[in-house]
Design a protein around this motif. Structure first.
Motif, mmCIF file in Angstrom:
data_model
loop_
_atom_site.group_PDB
_atom_site.id
_atom_site.type_symbol
_atom_site.label_atom_id
_atom_site.label_comp_id
_atom_site.label_asym_id
_atom_site.label_seq_id
_atom_site.Cartn_x
_atom_site.Cartn_y
_atom_site.Cartn_z
ATOM 1 N N ASP A 112 12.856 41.982 51.175
ATOM 2 C CA ASP A 112 12.839 43.426 50.938
ATOM 3 C C ASP A 112 13.896 44.160 51.761
ATOM 4 O O ASP A 112 14.054 45.373 51.621
ATOM 5 C CB ASP A 112 11.461 44.005 51.281
ATOM 6 N N ARG A 113 14.602 43.436 52.606
ATOM 7 C CA ARG A 113 15.605 44.051 53.495
ATOM 8 C C ARG A 113 16.924 44.257 52.757
ATOM 9 O O ARG A 113 17.543 43.323 52.287
ATOM 10 C CB ARG A 113 15.817 43.161 54.721
ATOM 11 N N MET A 114 17.364 45.512 52.683
ATOM 12 C CA MET A 114 18.631 45.841 52.043
ATOM 13 C C MET A 114 19.777 45.389 52.940
ATOM 14 O O MET A 114 19.833 45.736 54.113
ATOM 15 C CB MET A 114 18.740 47.346 51.788
ATOM 16 N N VAL A 115 20.677 44.601 52.365
ATOM 17 C CA VAL A 115 21.850 44.126 53.096
ATOM 18 C C VAL A 115 23.074 44.953 52.699
ATOM 19 O O VAL A 115 23.845 45.374 53.553
ATOM 20 C CB VAL A 115 22.092 42.622 52.836
ATOM 21 N N ALA A 116 23.250 45.184 51.397
ATOM 22 C CA ALA A 116 24.414 45.936 50.922
ATOM 23 C C ALA A 116 24.079 46.621 49.606
ATOM 24 O O ALA A 116 23.233 46.140 48.845
ATOM 25 C CB ALA A 116 25.613 45.013 50.726
ATOM 26 N N GLU A 117 24.760 47.736 49.352
ATOM 27 C CA GLU A 117 24.615 48.434 48.077
ATOM 28 C C GLU A 117 25.891 49.198 47.782
ATOM 29 O O GLU A 117 26.565 49.663 48.697
ATOM 30 C CB GLU A 117 23.410 49.380 48.089
ATOM 31 N N GLY A 118 26.209 49.278 46.488
ATOM 32 C CA GLY A 118 27.414 50.010 46.120
ATOM 33 C C GLY A 118 27.773 49.864 44.656
ATOM 34 O O GLY A 118 26.915 49.539 43.824
ATOM 35 N N GLU A 119 29.049 50.116 44.374
ATOM 36 C CA GLU A 119 29.582 50.054 43.008
ATOM 37 C C GLU A 119 30.831 49.195 43.010
ATOM 38 O O GLU A 119 31.609 49.206 43.981
ATOM 39 C CB GLU A 119 29.945 51.453 42.509
ATOM 40 N N ILE A 120 31.037 48.480 41.914
ATOM 41 C CA ILE A 120 32.214 47.630 41.769
ATOM 42 C C ILE A 120 32.828 47.900 40.409
ATOM 43 O O ILE A 120 32.127 47.899 39.391
ATOM 44 C CB ILE A 120 31.850 46.138 41.899
ATOM 45 N N LEU A 121 34.144 48.137 40.390
ATOM 46 C CA LEU A 121 34.883 48.355 39.147
ATOM 47 C C LEU A 121 35.663 47.091 38.790
ATOM 48 O O LEU A 121 36.242 46.445 39.666
ATOM 49 C CB LEU A 121 35.866 49.506 39.296
ATOM 50 N N PHE A 122 35.683 46.781 37.499
ATOM 51 C CA PHE A 122 36.411 45.625 36.986
ATOM 52 C C PHE A 122 37.410 46.093 35.938
ATOM 53 O O PHE A 122 37.202 47.111 35.287
ATOM 54 C CB PHE A 122 35.457 44.616 36.336
ATOM 55 N N ALA A 123 38.470 45.331 35.774
ATOM 56 C CA ALA A 123 39.463 45.615 34.737
ATOM 57 C C ALA A 123 39.569 44.403 33.828
ATOM 58 O O ALA A 123 39.354 43.268 34.259
ATOM 59 C CB ALA A 123 40.818 45.918 35.353
ATOM 60 N N HIS A 124 39.889 44.652 32.567
ATOM 61 C CA HIS A 124 40.211 43.577 31.634
ATOM 62 C C HIS A 124 41.712 43.385 31.666
ATOM 63 O O HIS A 124 42.459 44.358 31.628
ATOM 64 C CB HIS A 124 39.768 43.927 30.207
ATOM 65 N N VAL A 125 42.131 42.151 31.749
ATOM 66 C CA VAL A 125 43.553 41.829 31.797
ATOM 67 C C VAL A 125 43.858 40.897 30.638
ATOM 68 O O VAL A 125 43.204 39.863 30.476
ATOM 69 C CB VAL A 125 43.924 41.147 33.130
ATOM 70 N N ASN A 126 44.846 41.266 29.817
ATOM 71 C CA ASN A 126 45.216 40.367 28.726
ATOM 72 C C ASN A 126 46.199 39.327 29.241
ATOM 73 O O ASN A 126 46.713 39.427 30.352
ATOM 74 C CB ASN A 126 45.767 41.129 27.516
ATOM 75 N N SER A 127 46.476 38.310 28.449
ATOM 76 C CA SER A 127 47.306 37.194 28.908
ATOM 77 C C SER A 127 48.722 37.638 29.254
ATOM 78 O O SER A 127 49.354 37.068 30.141
ATOM 79 C CB SER A 127 47.333 36.086 27.864
ATOM 80 N N GLU A 128 49.257 38.671 28.608
ATOM 81 C CA GLU A 128 50.594 39.152 28.934
ATOM 82 C C GLU A 128 50.618 39.795 30.320
ATOM 83 O O GLU A 128 51.557 39.668 31.067
ATOM 84 C CB GLU A 128 51.093 40.169 27.898
ATOM 85 N N GLN A 129 49.529 40.495 30.676
ATOM 86 C CA GLN A 129 49.462 41.161 31.967
ATOM 87 C C GLN A 129 49.234 40.184 33.113
ATOM 88 O O GLN A 129 49.561 40.472 34.243
ATOM 89 C CB GLN A 129 48.328 42.189 31.979
ATOM 90 N N SER A 130 48.665 39.018 32.821
ATOM 91 C CA SER A 130 48.339 38.085 33.891
ATOM 92 C C SER A 130 49.550 37.285 34.342
ATOM 93 O O SER A 130 49.451 36.479 35.259
ATOM 94 C CB SER A 130 47.210 37.145 33.457
ATOM 95 N N GLY A 131 50.716 37.495 33.731
ATOM 96 C CA GLY A 131 51.950 36.842 34.168
ATOM 97 C C GLY A 131 51.882 35.335 34.016
ATOM 98 O O GLY A 131 51.502 34.829 32.974
ATOM 99 N N SER A 132 52.222 34.635 35.073
ATOM 100 C CA SER A 132 52.248 33.172 35.003
ATOM 101 C C SER A 132 50.857 32.566 35.086
ATOM 102 O O SER A 132 50.685 31.382 34.846
ATOM 103 C CB SER A 132 53.117 32.614 36.127
ATOM 104 N N VAL A 133 49.871 33.361 35.448
ATOM 105 C CA VAL A 133 48.512 32.845 35.554
ATOM 106 C C VAL A 133 47.883 32.824 34.173
ATOM 107 O O VAL A 133 47.726 33.858 33.539
ATOM 108 C CB VAL A 133 47.664 33.723 36.511
ATOM 109 N N ARG A 134 47.563 31.663 33.701
ATOM 110 C CA ARG A 134 46.916 31.521 32.401
ATOM 111 C C ARG A 134 45.466 31.142 32.630
ATOM 112 O O ARG A 134 45.166 30.086 33.164
ATOM 113 C CB ARG A 134 47.599 30.432 31.559
ATOM 114 N N VAL A 135 44.575 32.038 32.272
ATOM 115 C CA VAL A 135 43.164 31.829 32.535
ATOM 116 C C VAL A 135 42.395 31.832 31.231
ATOM 117 O O VAL A 135 42.482 32.785 30.466
ATOM 118 C CB VAL A 135 42.598 32.949 33.455
ATOM 119 N N ASP A 136 41.693 30.760 30.982
ATOM 120 C CA ASP A 136 40.717 30.738 29.910
ATOM 121 C C ASP A 136 39.380 30.976 30.605
ATOM 122 O O ASP A 136 38.733 30.055 31.075
ATOM 123 C CB ASP A 136 40.739 29.381 29.187
#
Length: 162
Positions: A112-136
């Motif tokens: 029941d002890r709160m350790v952390a709380e907050g908000e996290i934002l994520f972005a979608h990245v298409n394969s052209e934006q990811s440069g040399s990193v190719r992620v499936d």
């Protein structure tokens, strides 16, 4: 090297919320240096566990068709620390999901002890934006977390999900 800061999901409601756990063990190398004589889980790794839980929640809402990356942490408050032998429970709720990314509200607790709380934002990245990193990302997530999204599935569609 790929690091997972989630041991397993205990609840998963597609497009809505996810609950995962991380068992903190003294066998984890980073705890021997943080801090000598008083090992605690670094807050940055707690944040990463929350981000992995929320990122998988967002990614699954789009059937992992888009690469999800951590974009920003607009608010995160740490209230406590976590020591070896304790179990962290990460809870994320998908607050927003759109073509550009999404946002989750997140909490980390030990019991029941709160350790952390907050908000996290994520972005979608298409394969052209990811440069040399190719992620499936779908293959990556399913390789690392094989069966992790099967939590609560009974195998029999006539039985209720736990």
């Amino acid at each position: 090297m790929r690091w997972m800061w989630v041991d397993r999901f205990v609840e998963f409601e597609s497009g809505k919320r996810a609950v995962s756990i991380k068992n903190v063990s003294l066998a984890e190398e980073h705890l021997h240096d943080h801090f000598p004589g008083f090992p605690v889980m670094p807050h940055s790794l707690i944040l990463e566990g929350l981000a992995q839980t929320g990122g998988i929640l967002l990614g699954e809402s789009h059937q992992f068709s888009k690469v999800v990356v951590l974009a920003k942490v607009p608010r995160m408050t740490f209230h406590s620390y976590v020591t070896p032998g304790e179990t962290l429970t990460y809870r994320t709720t998908l607050e927003e999901a759109n073509a550009e990314g999404g946002m989750v509200s997140a909490t980390a607790k030990v019991g029941d002890r709160m350790v952390a709380e907050g908000e996290i934002l994520f972005a979608h990245v298409n394969s052209e934006q990811s440069g040399s990193v190719r992620v499936d990302q779908k293959s990556f997530v399913f390789e690392l977390l094989r069966g992790i999204l099967d939590v609560g599935k009974t195998g029999d569609p006539t039985l209720p999900v736990a």
